[in-house]
Write an enzyme that holds these catalytic residues in place. Structure first.
Site, mmCIF file in Angstrom:
data_model
loop_
_atom_site.group_PDB
_atom_site.id
_atom_site.type_symbol
_atom_site.label_atom_id
_atom_site.label_comp_id
_atom_site.label_asym_id
_atom_site.label_seq_id
_atom_site.Cartn_x
_atom_site.Cartn_y
_atom_site.Cartn_z
ATOM 1 C CE LYS A 163 -2.203 -1.004 3.865
ATOM 2 N NZ LYS A 163 -1.602 -2.328 4.215
ATOM 3 N NE ARG A 192 -4.185 -1.258 9.497
ATOM 4 C CZ ARG A 192 -3.102 -0.647 9.012
ATOM 5 N NH1 ARG A 192 -3.145 0.638 8.743
ATOM 6 N NH2 ARG A 192 -2.008 -1.332 8.791
ATOM 7 N NE ARG A 213 7.348 -2.771 6.279
ATOM 8 C CZ ARG A 213 6.034 -2.594 6.340
ATOM 9 N NH1 ARG A 213 5.365 -2.285 5.259
ATOM 10 N NH2 ARG A 213 5.403 -2.766 7.466
ATOM 11 N NE ARG A 265 6.322 -0.428 10.142
ATOM 12 C CZ ARG A 265 5.193 -0.367 9.444
ATOM 13 N NH1 ARG A 265 5.178 0.216 8.259
ATOM 14 N NH2 ARG A 265 4.097 -0.901 9.896
ATOM 15 N NE ARG A 301 2.014 -4.860 11.070
ATOM 16 C CZ ARG A 301 3.068 -4.666 10.280
ATOM 17 N NH1 ARG A 301 4.232 -5.234 10.556
ATOM 18 N NH2 ARG A 301 2.965 -3.919 9.214
HETATM 19 P P1 AMP Z 1 0.902 0.676 8.813
HETATM 20 O O1 AMP Z 1 2.078 1.574 8.689
HETATM 21 O O2 AMP Z 1 -0.251 1.095 7.963
HETATM 22 O O3 AMP Z 1 1.266 -0.773 8.629
HETATM 23 O O4 AMP Z 1 0.384 0.817 10.327
HETATM 24 C C1 AMP Z 1 1.217 0.480 11.419
HETATM 25 C C2 AMP Z 1 0.394 0.305 12.682
HETATM 26 O O5 AMP Z 1 -0.258 1.537 13.010
HETATM 27 C C3 AMP Z 1 -0.728 -0.719 12.590
HETATM 28 O O6 AMP Z 1 -0.285 -2.046 12.803
HETATM 29 C C4 AMP Z 1 -1.645 -0.226 13.719
HETATM 30 O O7 AMP Z 1 -1.113 -0.553 14.991
HETATM 31 C C5 AMP Z 1 -1.542 1.290 13.562
HETATM 32 N N1 AMP Z 1 -2.555 1.788 12.605
HETATM 33 C C6 AMP Z 1 -2.334 2.391 11.410
HETATM 34 N N2 AMP Z 1 -3.483 2.721 10.806
HETATM 35 C C7 AMP Z 1 -4.471 2.324 11.635
HETATM 36 C C8 AMP Z 1 -5.888 2.363 11.574
HETATM 37 N N3 AMP Z 1 -6.541 2.883 10.502
HETATM 38 N N4 AMP Z 1 -6.581 1.859 12.624
HETATM 39 C C9 AMP Z 1 -5.960 1.350 13.700
HETATM 40 N N5 AMP Z 1 -4.641 1.252 13.823
HETATM 41 C C10 AMP Z 1 -3.880 1.736 12.803
#
Ligand code: AMP
Length: 223
Positions: A13, A88, A127, A160, A171
């Site tokens: 994404k 999400r 990553r 990360r 996740r």
């Molecule tokens: P990402 O960078 O999109 O993989 O997001 C990293 C982490 O941020 C996720 O595993 C969640 O813990 C949190 N996070 C990001 N976006 C959301 C969302 N829309 N709702 C809830 N938690 C989020």
């Protein structure tokens, strides 16, 4: 005009949204990146969300929605906004409908990046992330020009905290349980564009670009 990127962690994404932003003049908003920024800055929000993010769990809906609202309030919409990682949950999708209605913003399409479980696991395992500007790399498929350094800002790349094997498992499980229902949600609304995301970045991007160009024309024609 609003675009949503939907897909499992590791589906690409962020990488695809970043390219689209450059080519189409869109503004990419990644809720994950906003939360990581808050964690790095050590703000109250950062402290509150730290544990959820590190464990690979979702931050509560109302909290992440508040973060998104605040970011949208900056008003820099470019030619459109790409939401990378929001919504999400179905609840977040409903909150987003309210935000769009309030501002008379139109949802142009939901790009659903589909990739097999082995593919996303492999991607997350390799990553690397830039803690300064948020750019993503992969040790094999998308290496930086200078090993361990960000091409854009030169900062040292890191793994990360939620890319550990345990957090990755969590996740993916959270994704299937809480986020996957959005596929049906947006399909029913005629918004879903399925993209085969198991190939290489360039190949996936061609499909993304085709879908966005087609939907964009349609969105403009609909007014
Ligand atoms: P990402 O960078 O999109 O993989 O997001 C990293 C982490 O941020 C996720 O595993 C969640 O813990 C949190 N996070 C990001 N976006 C959301 C969302 N829309 N709702 C809830 N938690 C989020």
């Amino acid at each position: 005009m609003i675009w949503i990127f939907l897909g499992a962690p590791g589906a690409g994404k962020g990488t695809q949204a970043e390219r689209l932003q450059g080519d189409f003049g869109f503004v990419q908003i990644s809720t994950g990146e906003l939360l990581r920024e808050a964690m790095r800055a050590g703000t109250q929000l950062g402290k509150t969300v730290q544990e959820y993010v590190t464990r690979g769990e979702l931050v509560p809906d109302d909290l992440v929605a508040a973060v998104l609202r605040e970011r949208l309030a900056y008003g820099d919409m470019g030619n459109g906004v790409i939401l990378d990682g929001f919504p999400r949950t179905v609840r977040q999708a409903e909150i987003l409908e309210g935000i769009l209605d309030k501002h008379c913003w139109k949802l142009c399409g939901v790009l659903y990046l589909e990739a097999a479980e082995e593919v996303v696991q492999e991607r997350l395992g390799g990553r690397r992330n830039c803690p300064q500007c948020g750019a993503n790399y992969h040790v094999v498929t998308l290496p930086p020009k200078v090993e361990g350094r960000c091409d854009r800002c030169g900062a040292e790349l890191v793994i990360r905290p939620d890319d550990t094997p345990e957090a990755i498992r969590n996740r993916l499980e959270v994704y299937h349980r809480q986020t996957e229902p959005l596929v049906a949600f947006y399909d029913q609304r005629g918004m879903l564009e399925r993209i085969d995301a198991s190939g290489e970045v360039e190949q996936v991007y061609r499909s993304v670009k085709e879908a966005v160009s087609r939907r964009w024309r349609q969105c403009l024609a609909d007014g």
